[in-house]
Design an enzyme around this catalytic site. Sequence first.
Site, short mmCIF file in Angstrom:
data_model
loop_
_atom_site.label_atom_id
_atom_site.label_comp_id
_atom_site.label_asym_id
_atom_site.label_seq_id
_atom_site.Cartn_x
_atom_site.Cartn_y
_atom_site.Cartn_z
N GLY A 15 -17.07 -64.03 39.35
CA GLY A 15 -18.15 -64.87 39.85
C GLY A 15 -18.56 -66.01 38.95
O GLY A 15 -19.56 -66.68 39.23
N ILE A 19 -14.48 -70.13 43.65
CA ILE A 19 -14.98 -69.53 44.88
C ILE A 19 -16.03 -68.46 44.58
O ILE A 19 -17.03 -68.34 45.29
CB ILE A 19 -13.81 -68.93 45.69
N SER A 138 -5.33 -64.43 50.67
CA SER A 138 -4.79 -65.78 50.56
C SER A 138 -3.89 -66.04 51.75
O SER A 138 -3.23 -65.12 52.25
CB SER A 138 -3.98 -65.94 49.27
N TYR A 151 2.52 -63.42 43.34
CA TYR A 151 1.14 -63.60 43.77
C TYR A 151 1.01 -63.35 45.28
O TYR A 151 0.11 -62.63 45.73
CB TYR A 151 0.67 -65.01 43.44
#
Length: 251
Positions: A15, A19, A138, A151
């Site tokens: 955080g 994003i 994603s 990824y």
Amino acid sequence: MSRTMDGKIAVVTGGSTGIGLATARAFAQAGARVFITGRRQAELDAAVADIGASATGIRADSASLADLERVFATVKSEAGRVDALFANAGGGSFLPLGAITEEQYEDTFDRNVKGVIFTVQAALPLLGQGSSVIVTGSNTGIMGTPAFSVYSATKAAVRNLVRSWILDLKGRGIRVNTVSPGPIRTPGLVGLVGQDAAAQQGLLDYLADQIPLGRVGDPEEVAKVVLFLASSDASFINGAEIFVDGGLAQV
């Protein structure tokens, strides 16, 4: 901003930037008390200062089970519950097949899969009826992307975790959904090509050219979707994947 999170307790992993920071800020503006995690203390402190008095920062690596235990012990002690969990921490790097290393594989899967599994599991005792879990996926999870296979595989794994977890949690009133961004203007994205400003802009220009909307996204655009999924406005949305990618994965 509508106060859709008044009185709620939210946790955002990863955080301190990008994003995650935009979402933590949105949660706070909507009335939530927000706990954020990050691995770098300076960035974590800056994020807490940015969000304001309703934010608490906890330095933690989401791939460390000991760190996660400490995070949720702190949340339990200070707030007693979790109403919204955004399992967002993660990252990746470019390496094509033939150059993939064990180090890259382990780092990427630890951050993006192990970290998500054990973040949600550690939070589970604090999640009750009506709570919401949002996991960062994603659009690469459903696309082929050169030099980004490791990824992308982690994000495909995360998507199936969410599908399976809603069955494990059936009857408990806990919703779990995936938000899958495309190219978003974040330090993590531009950092994939190093610190050279020209290279970073070249990456952004290349990606914008691939996107039907003709631009990359902003973190706040993803944050608005996460805020919606965390709120009671999304009370019958469960197990879904929402793409925030300007249409890139749809063509």
